[in-house]
Enzyme design. Sequence first.
Site, short mmCIF file in Angstrom:
data_model
loop_
_atom_site.label_atom_id
_atom_site.label_comp_id
_atom_site.label_asym_id
_atom_site.label_seq_id
_atom_site.Cartn_x
_atom_site.Cartn_y
_atom_site.Cartn_z
N GLU A 172 0.80 -1.22 0.00
CA GLU A 172 0.00 0.00 0.00
C GLU A 172 0.84 1.28 0.00
OE1 GLU A 172 -3.06 -0.01 2.98
OE2 GLU A 172 -3.91 -1.90 2.28
N GLU A 381 -4.91 -8.72 1.09
CA GLU A 381 -5.57 -8.38 2.37
C GLU A 381 -7.05 -8.18 2.14
OE1 GLU A 381 -4.13 -4.92 4.52
OE2 GLU A 381 -2.06 -5.59 4.30
C1 PNW Z 1 -4.15 -1.66 5.65
N1 PNW Z 1 -7.07 4.08 4.79
O1 PNW Z 1 -4.11 -0.36 6.16
C2 PNW Z 1 -2.80 -2.23 6.02
O2 PNW Z 1 -2.08 -2.84 4.97
C3 PNW Z 1 -2.81 -3.07 7.25
O3 PNW Z 1 -1.55 -3.07 7.85
C4 PNW Z 1 -3.91 -2.58 8.18
O4 PNW Z 1 -3.85 -3.16 9.45
C5 PNW Z 1 -5.23 -2.87 7.47
O5 PNW Z 1 -5.27 -2.30 6.18
C6 PNW Z 1 -6.45 -2.42 8.26
O6 PNW Z 1 -6.44 -1.03 8.42
C7 PNW Z 1 -4.90 0.69 5.77
O7 PNW Z 1 -7.21 4.98 5.65
C8 PNW Z 1 -4.98 1.77 6.65
O8 PNW Z 1 -7.59 4.22 3.64
C9 PNW Z 1 -5.70 2.88 6.32
C10 PNW Z 1 -6.34 2.94 5.09
C11 PNW Z 1 -6.27 1.88 4.21
C12 PNW Z 1 -5.54 0.75 4.55
#
Ligand code: PNW
Length: 475
Positions: A172, A381
């Site tokens: 990401e 994921e």
């Molecule tokens: C992903 N957003 O994080 C990550 O790859 C993981 O480590 C995380 O624990 C999981 O999703 C759940 O949050 C994100 O704000 C964090 O758009 C924030 C965002 C998207 C993905």
Amino acid sequence: AHTSVAAPRVAFPPGFAWGSATAAYQIEGGATEGGRTPSIWDTFAKTPGKVLNGDTGDVAVDHYHRFREDVRLMADLGLTSYRFSLSWPRIQPTGRGPAVERGLDFYRALVDTLLEHGISPVATLYHWDLPQDLEEAGGWPIRETAYRFAEYASLAASALGDRVPVWTTLNEPWCSAFLGYGSGVHAPGRTNPADALKAAHHLNLGHGLAVGALREVLPASAKIAVSLNLHLVRPLTDTDEDREAARRIEAVGNRIWTGPMFKGGYDADLKADTAHIVDWDELVRPGDEAEIGRPIDLLGLNYYNPTIVSAPNGEAETAEAARNDGHGDSEFSCWPGSEDVVFHLANDDVTAMGWPIDATGLTDSLVGMHNDFGLPLLVTENGAAFEDVVGPDGEVDDPERVRYVELHLQAVADAIAAGADVRGYYVWSFLDNFEWAYGYSKRFGVVHVDYETQQRTPKTSARWYAEVIRRGGLA
Ligand code: PNW
């Protein structure tokens, strides 16, 4: 072997990877052990006000010491693959110089334990833990960091490439660039739109250089991937204005990665939307786009919810919608050049993160990626946080998570039926863990962790997932 198991109603292709995923800083702990030095997440978490309740990953769920027990649990559940990340500062503490053998030894032991249990490892090189020294030298907004990343990739793959069959470069990069340097809700917590765009290009360049470095040291059979959180963007209405808002968010959310990685370069509309923020001709040097476009073998998608947008019209977006799209509690935008686009929630059926449950976005993403890029796909994921309740015997019955995963596995099957070549699914996450700016307040695991005792207990969702795996699909 399992002749007693009825044929699944919804089957998946032979060899489909049934996995689960984690990330180093979220689970390992052992923050100062084996020569590890701080990453930007150690520094950020220890900065007052950045992470809920002042939580840090110092101990996390102590996977650094408990990985053998954790792998045994994975094997009990029948996982065929496990996606984890390598901590850069455990392997190369300052982000420069030789690899630290003690750091590599931890991953050698983890990978060997997985292989002993017949679980295929997928290693992510960068799940957000930049060595703090490299941030102090300028971080992702400077070009040098891309070269340091490729060198680290080479060191890691030289040591582990004989036993890890699938490598992913970045997890990401949108979050690294735009939450890390734009809205500042993630480490390193900087809030400068020009730096965020520069970070995006240097993450792309780091990816491309790392692919080149990995090809030099990995066996020919190894596969290389990247995990992107491509936004499934839908305009709120069919008006030209809302469709224009969707175009802008697709540009700076998605095509900023997929353009140079798969389509030969950055799109003109993206550069036009952001030309007042950054000088693209200065930022992107001749040859960069070819470097970023080095062919890879698999494309990973991290999917949680769709993104609904409308044109700026004076209507304030709700706090929930803003959080959903990465602003968090920041007054700074994570959408450089498109700060005024309004975000909406797809529906009111939300997880504990406030993220709407809409699995159709997963099907649409996978089919779209298949049509646009033609690569084999992995869902690297997908999962959900809920308010888990621990029962009297320590058990956690989580029917909401079962429903969430079932809906999304059905969505993957629908994408496969529509022609997408999806090779695996990794539920986020294997264990409850440090959920970034939310600390330990949000639980994504299919396995419950008692943060006092570190005891692991598979939730109903884990036992349900084990049945799906045993059956080879949905009942
Ligand atoms: C992903 N957003 O994080 C990550 O790859 C993981 O480590 C995380 O624990 C999981 O999703 C759940 O949050 C994100 O704000 C964090 O758009 C924030 C965002 C998207 C993905």
